[in-house]
Design a protein around this motif. Sequence first.
Motif, PDB file in Angstrom:
ATOM      1  N   SER A  53       8.030   1.664 -10.739  1.00 34.27           N
ATOM      2  CA  SER A  53       6.614   1.757 -11.106  1.00 34.27           C
ATOM      3  C   SER A  53       5.971   2.982 -10.457  1.00 34.27           C
ATOM      4  O   SER A  53       6.618   3.720  -9.725  1.00 34.27           O
ATOM      5  CB  SER A  53       5.878   0.488 -10.658  1.00 34.27           C
ATOM      6  N   ASP A  54       4.681   3.155 -10.715  1.00 34.47           N
ATOM      7  CA  ASP A  54       3.902   4.231 -10.095  1.00 34.47           C
ATOM      8  C   ASP A  54       3.363   3.826  -8.723  1.00 34.47           C
ATOM      9  O   ASP A  54       2.759   4.633  -8.039  1.00 34.47           O
ATOM     10  CB  ASP A  54       2.713   4.620 -10.987  1.00 34.47           C
ATOM     11  N   HIS A  55       3.548   2.561  -8.354  1.00 33.97           N
ATOM     12  CA  HIS A  55       3.032   2.058  -7.083  1.00 33.97           C
ATOM     13  C   HIS A  55       3.976   2.443  -5.945  1.00 33.97           C
ATOM     14  O   HIS A  55       5.149   2.706  -6.164  1.00 33.97           O
ATOM     15  CB  HIS A  55       2.880   0.536  -7.145  1.00 33.97           C
ATOM     16  N   LYS A  56       3.428   2.464  -4.721  1.00 37.08           N
ATOM     17  CA  LYS A  56       4.224   2.901  -3.573  1.00 37.08           C
ATOM     18  C   LYS A  56       4.231   1.827  -2.486  1.00 37.08           C
ATOM     19  O   LYS A  56       3.183   1.325  -2.093  1.00 37.08           O
ATOM     20  CB  LYS A  56       3.638   4.198  -3.018  1.00 37.08           C
ATOM     21  N   LEU A  57       5.431   1.498  -2.011  1.00 37.63           N
ATOM     22  CA  LEU A  57       5.570   0.559  -0.904  1.00 37.63           C
ATOM     23  C   LEU A  57       5.266   1.311   0.393  1.00 37.63           C
ATOM     24  O   LEU A  57       5.993   2.216   0.783  1.00 37.63           O
ATOM     25  CB  LEU A  57       6.990  -0.013  -0.878  1.00 37.63           C
ATOM     26  N   SER A  59       4.675  -0.311   3.478  1.00 37.51           N
ATOM     27  CA  SER A  59       5.399  -0.956   4.576  1.00 37.51           C
ATOM     28  C   SER A  59       5.876  -2.323   4.132  1.00 37.51           C
ATOM     29  O   SER A  59       5.333  -2.912   3.197  1.00 37.51           O
ATOM     30  CB  SER A  59       4.512  -1.093   5.820  1.00 37.51           C
ATOM     31  N   SER A  60       6.908  -2.794   4.803  1.00 41.87           N
ATOM     32  CA  SER A  60       7.389  -4.153   4.572  1.00 41.87           C
ATOM     33  C   SER A  60       7.954  -4.680   5.875  1.00 41.87           C
ATOM     34  O   SER A  60       8.478  -3.919   6.691  1.00 41.87           O
ATOM     35  CB  SER A  60       8.445  -4.199   3.463  1.00 41.87           C
ATOM     36  N   SER A  61       7.836  -5.992   6.059  1.00 40.68           N
ATOM     37  CA  SER A  61       8.358  -6.606   7.273  1.00 40.68           C
ATOM     38  C   SER A  61       8.680  -8.068   6.998  1.00 40.68           C
ATOM     39  O   SER A  61       8.223  -8.643   6.012  1.00 40.68           O
ATOM     40  CB  SER A  61       7.349  -6.498   8.424  1.00 40.68           C
ATOM     41  N   GLU A  62       9.480  -8.642   7.874  1.00 35.63           N
ATOM     42  CA  GLU A  62       9.845 -10.053   7.777  1.00 35.63           C
ATOM     43  C   GLU A  62       9.773 -10.648   9.173  1.00 35.63           C
ATOM     44  O   GLU A  62      10.323 -10.103  10.123  1.00 35.63           O
ATOM     45  CB  GLU A  62      11.257 -10.207   7.202  1.00 35.63           C
ATOM     46  N   THR A  63       9.038 -11.745   9.295  1.00 33.17           N
ATOM     47  CA  THR A  63       8.914 -12.443  10.564  1.00 33.17           C
ATOM     48  C   THR A  63       8.993 -13.935  10.305  1.00 33.17           C
ATOM     49  O   THR A  63       8.163 -14.479   9.571  1.00 33.17           O
ATOM     50  CB  THR A  63       7.567 -12.110  11.253  1.00 33.17           C
ATOM     51  N   ALA A  64       9.996 -14.570  10.878  1.00 27.70           N
ATOM     52  CA  ALA A  64      10.150 -16.028  10.797  1.00 27.70           C
ATOM     53  C   ALA A  64      10.044 -16.544   9.359  1.00 27.70           C
ATOM     54  O   ALA A  64       9.355 -17.524   9.091  1.00 27.70           O
ATOM     55  CB  ALA A  64       9.119 -16.712  11.698  1.00 27.70           C
ATOM     56  N   GLY A  65      10.708 -15.864   8.436  1.00 31.33           N
ATOM     57  CA  GLY A  65      10.725 -16.310   7.054  1.00 31.33           C
ATOM     58  C   GLY A  65       9.505 -15.963   6.238  1.00 31.33           C
ATOM     59  O   GLY A  65       9.359 -16.401   5.106  1.00 31.33           O
ATOM     60  N   GLN A  66       8.627 -15.153   6.809  1.00 30.20           N
ATOM     61  CA  GLN A  66       7.448 -14.692   6.068  1.00 30.20           C
ATOM     62  C   GLN A  66       7.600 -13.194   5.809  1.00 30.20           C
ATOM     63  O   GLN A  66       7.833 -12.418   6.732  1.00 30.20           O
ATOM     64  CB  GLN A  66       6.169 -14.954   6.857  1.00 30.20           C
ATOM     65  N   TYR A  67       7.485 -12.827   4.547  1.00 22.48           N
ATOM     66  CA  TYR A  67       7.650 -11.433   4.125  1.00 22.48           C
ATOM     67  C   TYR A  67       6.276 -10.838   3.857  1.00 22.48           C
ATOM     68  O   TYR A  67       5.429 -11.462   3.224  1.00 22.48           O
ATOM     69  CB  TYR A  67       8.523 -11.359   2.877  1.00 22.48           C
ATOM     70  N   ARG A  68       6.073  -9.617   4.352  1.00 25.29           N
ATOM     71  CA  ARG A  68       4.779  -8.946   4.199  1.00 25.29           C
ATOM     72  C   ARG A  68       5.024  -7.556   3.628  1.00 25.29           C
ATOM     73  O   ARG A  68       5.861  -6.811   4.141  1.00 25.29           O
ATOM     74  CB  ARG A  68       4.075  -8.835   5.547  1.00 25.29           C
ATOM     75  N   PHE A  69       4.297  -7.243   2.582  1.00 26.70           N
ATOM     76  CA  PHE A  69       4.404  -5.936   1.931  1.00 26.70           C
ATOM     77  C   PHE A  69       3.003  -5.329   1.837  1.00 26.70           C
ATOM     78  O   PHE A  69       2.049  -6.044   1.533  1.00 26.70           O
ATOM     79  CB  PHE A  69       4.952  -6.071   0.502  1.00 26.70           C
ATOM     80  N   VAL A  70       2.907  -4.035   2.073  1.00 26.29           N
ATOM     81  CA  VAL A  70       1.671  -3.310   1.820  1.00 26.29           C
ATOM     82  C   VAL A  70       1.989  -2.286   0.743  1.00 26.29           C
ATOM     83  O   VAL A  70       2.907  -1.470   0.903  1.00 26.29           O
ATOM     84  CB  VAL A  70       1.103  -2.632   3.082  1.00 26.29           C
ATOM     85  N   ILE A  71       1.254  -2.363  -0.354  1.00 30.91           N
ATOM     86  CA  ILE A  71       1.532  -1.562  -1.544  1.00 30.91           C
ATOM     87  C   ILE A  71       0.307  -0.737  -1.888  1.00 30.91           C
ATOM     88  O   ILE A  71      -0.816  -1.265  -1.958  1.00 30.91           O
ATOM     89  CB  ILE A  71       1.864  -2.483  -2.731  1.00 30.91           C
ATOM     90  N   LYS A  72       0.531   0.568  -2.128  1.00 31.64           N
ATOM     91  CA  LYS A  72      -0.558   1.418  -2.607  1.00 31.64           C
ATOM     92  C   LYS A  72      -0.489   1.459  -4.123  1.00 31.64           C
ATOM     93  O   LYS A  72       0.557   1.770  -4.702  1.00 31.64           O
ATOM     94  CB  LYS A  72      -0.456   2.847  -2.048  1.00 31.64           C
ATOM     95  N   CYS A  73      -1.598   1.114  -4.749  1.00 35.77           N
ATOM     96  CA  CYS A  73      -1.662   1.071  -6.210  1.00 35.77           C
ATOM     97  C   CYS A  73      -1.572   2.479  -6.771  1.00 35.77           C
ATOM     98  O   CYS A  73      -2.270   3.394  -6.346  1.00 35.77           O
ATOM     99  CB  CYS A  73      -2.973   0.406  -6.630  1.00 35.77           C
ATOM    100  N   GLY A  74      -0.677   2.649  -7.722  1.00 34.35           N
ATOM    101  CA  GLY A  74      -0.489   3.946  -8.357  1.00 34.35           C
ATOM    102  C   GLY A  74      -1.404   4.129  -9.560  1.00 34.35           C
ATOM    103  O   GLY A  74      -2.153   3.237  -9.940  1.00 34.35           O
ATOM    104  N   GLY A  75      -1.321   5.323 -10.153  1.00 36.05           N
ATOM    105  CA  GLY A  75      -2.169   5.651 -11.299  1.00 36.05           C
ATOM    106  C   GLY A  75      -1.541   5.198 -12.563  1.00 36.05           C
ATOM    107  O   GLY A  75      -2.065   5.063 -13.593  1.00 36.05           O
TER     108      GLY A  75
END
Length: 75
Positions: A53-57, A59-75
């Motif tokens: 996609s045009d979106h950009k990851l 950051s991503s992380s995993e802690t104790a079975g919880q996944y976290r993603f920060v995504i910048k919305c693309g054009g």
Amino acid sequence: MVDRTLDASGLRCPMPLLKTKLELNSMAPGEELEVIATDAGSARDIPAFLQLSDHKLMSSSETAGQYRFVIKCGG
């Protein structure tokens, strides 16, 4: 600082990815979305989708079975 947070905790594949796509579709380019998921498939599915996609990851992380993603919305 993210613009929106999507809590997909407790949802099973493919719902975290589908909800992420829907949320990104409603956002303006440049805004950032934080996604929180507990389904292990999200660790594979969300980054794979973003590569196609045009979106950009940002950051991503995993802690104790919880996944976290920060995504910048693309054009």
